[in-house]
Design a protein around this motif. Sequence first.
Motif, PDB file in Angstrom:
ATOM      1  N   HIS A   1      14.039  11.446  -3.492  1.00  0.00           N
ATOM      2  CA  HIS A   1      13.564  10.307  -2.938  1.00  0.00           C
ATOM      3  C   HIS A   1      11.851  10.720  -2.611  1.00  0.00           C
ATOM      4  CE1 HIS A   1      12.580   6.606  -0.767  1.00  0.00           C
ATOM      5  NE2 HIS A   1      11.884   7.229   0.187  1.00  0.00           N
ATOM      6  N   LEU A   2      11.046   9.841  -3.090  1.00  0.00           N
ATOM      7  CA  LEU A   2       9.513  10.217  -2.613  1.00  0.00           C
ATOM      8  C   LEU A   2       8.845   8.843  -2.511  1.00  0.00           C
ATOM      9  CD1 LEU A   2       7.285  10.538  -5.935  1.00  0.00           C
ATOM     10  CD2 LEU A   2       9.828  10.041  -6.161  1.00  0.00           C
ATOM     11  N   THR A   3       7.915   9.103  -1.390  1.00  0.00           N
ATOM     12  CA  THR A   3       6.756   8.094  -1.088  1.00  0.00           C
ATOM     13  C   THR A   3       5.586   8.293  -1.798  1.00  0.00           C
ATOM     14  OG1 THR A   3       8.063   8.079   0.987  1.00  0.00           O
ATOM     15  CG2 THR A   3       5.727   7.068   0.810  1.00  0.00           C
ATOM     16  N   VAL A   4       5.001   7.250  -2.397  1.00  0.00           N
ATOM     17  CA  VAL A   4       3.647   7.310  -3.073  1.00  0.00           C
ATOM     18  C   VAL A   4       2.615   6.361  -2.088  1.00  0.00           C
ATOM     19  CG1 VAL A   4       2.599   6.741  -5.134  1.00  0.00           C
ATOM     20  CG2 VAL A   4       4.985   7.182  -5.171  1.00  0.00           C
ATOM     21  N   ARG A   5       1.741   7.152  -1.704  1.00  0.00           N
ATOM     22  CA  ARG A   5       0.811   6.675  -0.805  1.00  0.00           C
ATOM     23  C   ARG A   5      -0.665   6.220  -1.626  1.00  0.00           C
ATOM     24  NH1 ARG A   5       3.206   7.522   4.065  1.00  0.00           N
ATOM     25  NH2 ARG A   5       4.696   9.102   4.208  1.00  0.00           N
TER      26      ARG A   5
ATOM     27  N   LYS B   1      14.048  12.596 -20.185  1.00  0.00           N
ATOM     28  CA  LYS B   1      15.258  12.694 -20.384  1.00  0.00           C
ATOM     29  C   LYS B   1      15.926  12.987 -19.018  1.00  0.00           C
ATOM     30  CE  LYS B   1      14.706  13.900 -25.174  1.00  0.00           C
ATOM     31  NZ  LYS B   1      15.087  15.142 -26.219  1.00  0.00           N
ATOM     32  N   ASN B   2      17.306  12.911 -19.071  1.00  0.00           N
ATOM     33  CA  ASN B   2      18.144  13.287 -18.058  1.00  0.00           C
ATOM     34  C   ASN B   2      17.829  12.665 -16.664  1.00  0.00           C
ATOM     35  OD1 ASN B   2      19.469  15.220 -19.760  1.00  0.00           O
ATOM     36  ND2 ASN B   2      18.091  16.518 -19.283  1.00  0.00           N
ATOM     37  N   ILE B   3      17.175  11.332 -16.823  1.00  0.00           N
ATOM     38  CA  ILE B   3      16.631  10.640 -15.674  1.00  0.00           C
ATOM     39  C   ILE B   3      17.801   9.537 -15.400  1.00  0.00           C
ATOM     40  CG2 ILE B   3      15.140   9.493 -14.158  1.00  0.00           C
ATOM     41  CD1 ILE B   3      14.408  12.175 -14.122  1.00  0.00           C
ATOM     42  N   GLU B   4      18.328   9.464 -14.259  1.00  0.00           N
ATOM     43  CA  GLU B   4      19.431   8.211 -14.211  1.00  0.00           C
ATOM     44  C   GLU B   4      18.982   7.665 -12.682  1.00  0.00           C
ATOM     45  OE1 GLU B   4      23.467   9.157 -14.285  1.00  0.00           O
ATOM     46  OE2 GLU B   4      23.418   9.516 -16.536  1.00  0.00           O
ATOM     47  N   SER B   5      19.394   6.464 -12.528  1.00  0.00           N
ATOM     48  CA  SER B   5      19.357   5.787 -11.106  1.00  0.00           C
ATOM     49  C   SER B   5      18.055   5.533 -10.648  1.00  0.00           C
ATOM     50  CB  SER B   5      20.345   6.413 -10.332  1.00  0.00           C
ATOM     51  OG  SER B   5      21.559   6.674 -10.592  1.00  0.00           O
ATOM     52  N   LEU B   6      17.135   5.225 -11.574  1.00  0.00           N
ATOM     53  CA  LEU B   6      15.530   5.069 -11.370  1.00  0.00           C
ATOM     54  C   LEU B   6      15.552   3.805 -10.627  1.00  0.00           C
ATOM     55  CD1 LEU B   6      12.768   5.809 -11.210  1.00  0.00           C
ATOM     56  CD2 LEU B   6      12.452   4.962 -13.545  1.00  0.00           C
ATOM     57  N   ALA B   7      15.280   3.781  -9.269  1.00  0.00           N
ATOM     58  CA  ALA B   7      14.789   2.749  -8.607  1.00  0.00           C
ATOM     59  C   ALA B   7      13.439   2.693  -7.785  1.00  0.00           C
ATOM     60  CB  ALA B   7      15.980   2.561  -7.413  1.00  0.00           C
ATOM     61  N   VAL B   8      12.767   1.533  -7.665  1.00  0.00           N
ATOM     62  CA  VAL B   8      11.635   1.474  -6.954  1.00  0.00           C
ATOM     63  C   VAL B   8      11.687   0.476  -5.908  1.00  0.00           C
ATOM     64  CG1 VAL B   8      10.339   2.344  -8.879  1.00  0.00           C
ATOM     65  CG2 VAL B   8      10.560  -0.025  -8.647  1.00  0.00           C
TER      66      VAL B   8
ATOM     67  N   GLU C   1       8.850  -3.300 -15.851  1.00  0.00           N
ATOM     68  CA  GLU C   1       8.082  -3.838 -14.707  1.00  0.00           C
ATOM     69  C   GLU C   1       7.950  -2.679 -13.607  1.00  0.00           C
ATOM     70  OE1 GLU C   1      10.299  -7.300 -13.505  1.00  0.00           O
ATOM     71  OE2 GLU C   1      10.012  -8.634 -15.381  1.00  0.00           O
ATOM     72  N   MET C   2       8.779  -1.805 -13.475  1.00  0.00           N
ATOM     73  CA  MET C   2       8.953  -0.866 -12.361  1.00  0.00           C
ATOM     74  C   MET C   2       7.342  -0.253 -12.368  1.00  0.00           C
ATOM     75  SD  MET C   2      12.412   1.224 -12.562  1.00  0.00           S
ATOM     76  CE  MET C   2      14.051   0.266 -12.251  1.00  0.00           C
ATOM     77  N   ALA C   3       6.545  -0.175 -13.649  1.00  0.00           N
ATOM     78  CA  ALA C   3       5.358   0.396 -13.633  1.00  0.00           C
ATOM     79  C   ALA C   3       4.245  -0.194 -13.141  1.00  0.00           C
ATOM     80  CB  ALA C   3       5.159   0.790 -15.139  1.00  0.00           C
ATOM     81  N   LEU C   4       4.558  -1.353 -12.634  1.00  0.00           N
ATOM     82  CA  LEU C   4       3.506  -2.440 -12.173  1.00  0.00           C
ATOM     83  C   LEU C   4       3.515  -2.696 -10.588  1.00  0.00           C
ATOM     84  CD1 LEU C   4       3.816  -5.195 -14.883  1.00  0.00           C
ATOM     85  CD2 LEU C   4       2.163  -3.302 -14.906  1.00  0.00           C
ATOM     86  N   VAL C   5       2.383  -2.620 -10.175  1.00  0.00           N
ATOM     87  CA  VAL C   5       2.356  -2.720  -8.526  1.00  0.00           C
ATOM     88  C   VAL C   5       2.350  -4.272  -8.267  1.00  0.00           C
ATOM     89  CG1 VAL C   5       1.142  -2.486  -6.429  1.00  0.00           C
ATOM     90  CG2 VAL C   5       0.995  -0.580  -8.081  1.00  0.00           C
TER      91      VAL C   5
ATOM     92  N   ASP D   1       0.840  -1.166  -0.030  1.00  0.00           N
ATOM     93  CA  ASP D   1      -0.116   0.039  -0.168  1.00  0.00           C
ATOM     94  C   ASP D   1       0.743   1.031  -0.052  1.00  0.00           C
ATOM     95  OD1 ASP D   1       1.034   0.064   2.291  1.00  0.00           O
ATOM     96  OD2 ASP D   1      -1.173  -0.046   3.569  1.00  0.00           O
ATOM     97  N   LEU D   2       2.107   0.976  -0.050  1.00  0.00           N
ATOM     98  CA  LEU D   2       3.237   2.111  -0.273  1.00  0.00           C
ATOM     99  C   LEU D   2       4.039   1.941  -1.267  1.00  0.00           C
ATOM    100  CD1 LEU D   2       4.170   2.799   3.660  1.00  0.00           C
ATOM    101  CD2 LEU D   2       2.338   4.448   2.131  1.00  0.00           C
ATOM    102  N   GLY D   3       4.674   2.698  -2.035  1.00  0.00           N
ATOM    103  CA  GLY D   3       5.693   2.858  -2.928  1.00  0.00           C
ATOM    104  C   GLY D   3       6.692   3.879  -2.737  1.00  0.00           C
ATOM    105  N   GLU D   4       7.925   3.484  -3.003  1.00  0.00           N
ATOM    106  CA  GLU D   4       9.099   4.451  -2.969  1.00  0.00           C
ATOM    107  C   GLU D   4       9.811   4.300  -4.139  1.00  0.00           C
ATOM    108  OE1 GLU D   4      10.654   4.792   1.243  1.00  0.00           O
ATOM    109  OE2 GLU D   4      10.112   2.621   0.922  1.00  0.00           O
ATOM    110  N   ILE D   5      10.150   5.842  -4.536  1.00  0.00           N
ATOM    111  CA  ILE D   5      10.799   5.844  -5.906  1.00  0.00           C
ATOM    112  C   ILE D   5      12.127   6.767  -5.506  1.00  0.00           C
ATOM    113  CG2 ILE D   5      10.848   7.060  -8.259  1.00  0.00           C
ATOM    114  CD1 ILE D   5       7.696   6.701  -7.967  1.00  0.00           C
ATOM    115  N   ASP D   6      13.337   6.279  -6.357  1.00  0.00           N
ATOM    116  CA  ASP D   6      14.605   7.215  -6.039  1.00  0.00           C
ATOM    117  C   ASP D   6      15.001   7.497  -7.567  1.00  0.00           C
ATOM    118  OD1 ASP D   6      15.589   7.195  -3.049  1.00  0.00           O
ATOM    119  OD2 ASP D   6      14.849   5.263  -3.429  1.00  0.00           O
TER     120      ASP D   6
END
Length: 246
Positions: free
Chosen positions: A118-122, A138-145, A222-226, A45-50
Amino acid sequence: MLKQFAVAVFLSAAALAAAPILAADLPSHPFIHVNASAEFYVMPDLGEIDIDIVSLDTDPDTAWKEVNDGLETVRALFVQHGVAMDDILVQDIVRRPRKVEVLPEGQPLPMDTRVSIHLTVRDLGQWTPLLRSLLVMKNIESLAVSFNRSDRGKIEDDLLEEALGKAKLKAQKIAKGVGARLGAAAGVSVGALKNLSNAMGMSSDPFARNVGERRASPKGSEMALVQAMRLGQAVDVIYRIGNAGR
């Protein structure tokens, strides 16, 4: 699910003396050693993105502006998808040498300018459209979830209780099988009892004893899927053992 269990029953001092281990590695009484685990699959019920916003421009002022512009763009995107400003953590903008595999002789080390967020998606109903937007920027790197549960502490408490119950049931069956009575627990660990298990050859797969989520982090689209989380808890328990008639 009970993955594996290891058992050792020592009924005499002679048996202990025959083992090629130090006395300090063993309890000073006959014992039964078991391990057990419990697991649970649950939707988060929570997601985090860096993410890092990066500019490779050689001019520091231009790079600074590009990173700031990118930061404002993603902030607006986050707010559009219901992320509260308090859930968006932004580090300082830094300029640093960029790692390269091969640098031609005489060429200066390239620099990049970046900011980490870093953000929290509730509201995970916004997760898929938000991630799909980030993946094409563009200009996005190190995307992790990663995913989590707001009630994770309670779930882990329940798993611990279940694992301990399985361990006791297994020990009771073993004691009955050898005509003995199961005594009180003399040692409990939520990790492997390494000195004892390794010395007695009872530690088989250390990676199967992890606590917490064991699935690898999603990559690419796959990152776009819960995705469901697998939470697990393993325990090692040593029980005293006595004669059935006592």
